[in-house]
Scaffold this active site. Sequence first.
Site, PDB file in Angstrom:
ATOM      1  N   ASN A  18       0.866  -1.178   0.000  1.00 19.74           N
ATOM      2  CA  ASN A  18       0.000   0.000   0.000  1.00 19.74           C
ATOM      3  C   ASN A  18       0.906   1.233   0.000  1.00 19.74           C
ATOM      4  OD1 ASN A  18      -1.828   2.030   0.411  1.00 19.74           O
ATOM      5  ND2 ASN A  18      -2.366   1.442   2.504  1.00 19.74           N
ATOM      6  N   TRP A  19       1.035   1.841  -1.161  1.00 22.32           N
ATOM      7  CA  TRP A  19       1.951   2.987  -1.278  1.00 22.32           C
ATOM      8  C   TRP A  19       1.396   4.246  -0.597  1.00 22.32           C
ATOM      9  CZ3 TRP A  19       3.415   2.677  -7.225  1.00 22.32           C
ATOM     10  CH2 TRP A  19       4.269   1.581  -7.424  1.00 22.32           C
ATOM     11  N   LYS A  20       0.117   4.230  -0.246  1.00 22.73           N
ATOM     12  CA  LYS A  20      -0.526   5.427   0.328  1.00 22.73           C
ATOM     13  C   LYS A  20      -0.292   6.609  -0.621  1.00 22.73           C
ATOM     14  CE  LYS A  20      -0.047   3.275   4.809  1.00 22.73           C
ATOM     15  NZ  LYS A  20       0.121   3.383   6.249  1.00 22.73           N
ATOM     16  N   HIS A  59      -9.370   1.201   4.993  1.00 23.38           N
ATOM     17  CA  HIS A  59      -8.048   1.351   5.602  1.00 23.38           C
ATOM     18  C   HIS A  59      -8.156   2.324   6.775  1.00 23.38           C
ATOM     19  CE1 HIS A  59      -3.917   2.620   6.239  1.00 23.38           C
ATOM     20  NE2 HIS A  59      -3.595   1.432   5.762  1.00 23.38           N
ATOM     21  N   GLU A  68      -5.151  -4.663  10.700  1.00 21.48           N
ATOM     22  CA  GLU A  68      -4.094  -3.674  10.894  1.00 21.48           C
ATOM     23  C   GLU A  68      -4.384  -2.903  12.180  1.00 21.48           C
ATOM     24  OE1 GLU A  68      -1.996  -2.422   7.008  1.00 21.48           O
ATOM     25  OE2 GLU A  68      -3.819  -1.271   7.149  1.00 21.48           O
ATOM     26  N   GLU A  80      -6.491   4.763   7.724  1.00 25.53           N
ATOM     27  CA  GLU A  80      -6.352   6.199   7.412  1.00 25.53           C
ATOM     28  C   GLU A  80      -7.631   6.748   6.782  1.00 25.53           C
ATOM     29  OE1 GLU A  80      -2.658   5.617   5.358  1.00 25.53           O
ATOM     30  OE2 GLU A  80      -1.790   5.075   7.300  1.00 25.53           O
ATOM     31  N   GLY A 130       2.860   2.518  10.880  1.00 26.35           N
ATOM     32  CA  GLY A 130       3.831   3.596  10.726  1.00 26.35           C
ATOM     33  C   GLY A 130       4.529   3.980  12.020  1.00 26.35           C
ATOM     34  N   SER A 159       3.727  -1.803  10.428  1.00 32.39           N
ATOM     35  CA  SER A 159       5.181  -1.783  10.614  1.00 32.39           C
ATOM     36  C   SER A 159       5.863  -3.082  10.169  1.00 32.39           C
ATOM     37  CB  SER A 159       5.541  -1.456  12.077  1.00 32.39           C
ATOM     38  OG  SER A 159       5.136  -0.134  12.380  1.00 32.39           O
ATOM     39  N   GLY A 203       2.993  -0.829   4.290  1.00 37.35           N
ATOM     40  CA  GLY A 203       2.960   0.580   3.907  1.00 37.35           C
ATOM     41  C   GLY A 203       4.367   1.091   3.607  1.00 37.35           C
TER      42      GLY A 203
HETATM   43  P1  13P Z   1       3.197   0.687   7.698  1.00 38.56           P
HETATM   44  O1  13P Z   1       3.710  -0.597   7.087  1.00 38.56           O
HETATM   45  O2  13P Z   1       3.902   1.898   7.216  1.00 38.56           O
HETATM   46  O3  13P Z   1       3.120   0.578   9.193  1.00 38.56           O
HETATM   47  O4  13P Z   1       1.688   0.843   7.193  1.00 38.56           O
HETATM   48  C1  13P Z   1       0.831  -0.219   7.306  1.00 38.56           C
HETATM   49  C2  13P Z   1      -0.365   0.071   6.511  1.00 38.56           C
HETATM   50  O5  13P Z   1      -1.153   0.934   6.860  1.00 38.56           O
HETATM   51  C3  13P Z   1      -0.551  -0.689   5.260  1.00 38.56           C
HETATM   52  O6  13P Z   1      -1.827  -0.509   4.757  1.00 38.56           O
END
Ligand code: 13P
Length: 249
Positions: free
Chosen positions: A9-11, A96, A168, A98, A174, A213, A234
């Site tokens: 997931n590149w966000k 997600h 998640e 976020e 993150g 993470s 992420g």
């Molecule tokens: P991180 O791997 O940066 O913690 O993010 C996880 C995430 O939200 C993947 O969708």
Amino acid sequence: MKRPVLAANWKMNNGPTAASSFMDVFIPAYHPRTDRTIIIFPPAVSLPVVAAATVGRSDVLPGIQNIHWAEKGAFTGEISASMARDAGAQVALVGHSERRHIFGDTDINCAKRCHAAAKAHIAFMLCVGETIEQREAGETESLVTKQLREGLSQTPNLISTEFLLAYEPVWAIGTGLTASPADASAIQSLLRSQLRQMIGTRADEIPILYGGSVNSGNAASLLATDDIDGLLVGGASVEASSWLAIAQT
Ligand code: 13P
């Protein structure tokens, strides 16, 4: 989908130019494998680049990070499931954390998005997970159960629909904190048993991913954990070399 499923997931990272450079490195280096599925969720503007780079690679699926539930119309800034499919998406991320916590997505809206994906014949990946406050209040189990049941509540024919789940924990996203294998496994197994109540033995075919993470250092031990069928990554998925190491775990 072959398990494990390893999803990037590149966000809001890797616009079209960066996505093109990423795929130029990743695709030639990642030799086709039949024992796993890779999904890449780029920002929507980079989806055509990812889709073009994965033509002929049934083991690497382009995805989209969010979809609207309506088919088309006056929804400025939104993208429908059928438009996403038209642009090459084979999987839609739904709910997600976020989207839930920054943009106010609700369980009922997630349910509509799941239904829209199924209707447009793309798979969806429904994300669930608790905040640290919810965990400390002992609400994790009830919360993820509610997110799961409400999220899937508007998809008819769930038994014949292609979907995935991702657990998640919000506090692990993150932050460098990962759920312990035992904690993650307990929630993954709760999700599986809830799914069994809903769709019987078909539940055993649904990949349940862990996210939060994940990096090349912890991916192998997480994947070796009972009930973890894949990883949703992420930060460590944004650079091709880092993602390649995880994809090859
Ligand atoms: P991180 O791997 O940066 O913690 O993010 C996880 C995430 O939200 C993947 O969708």
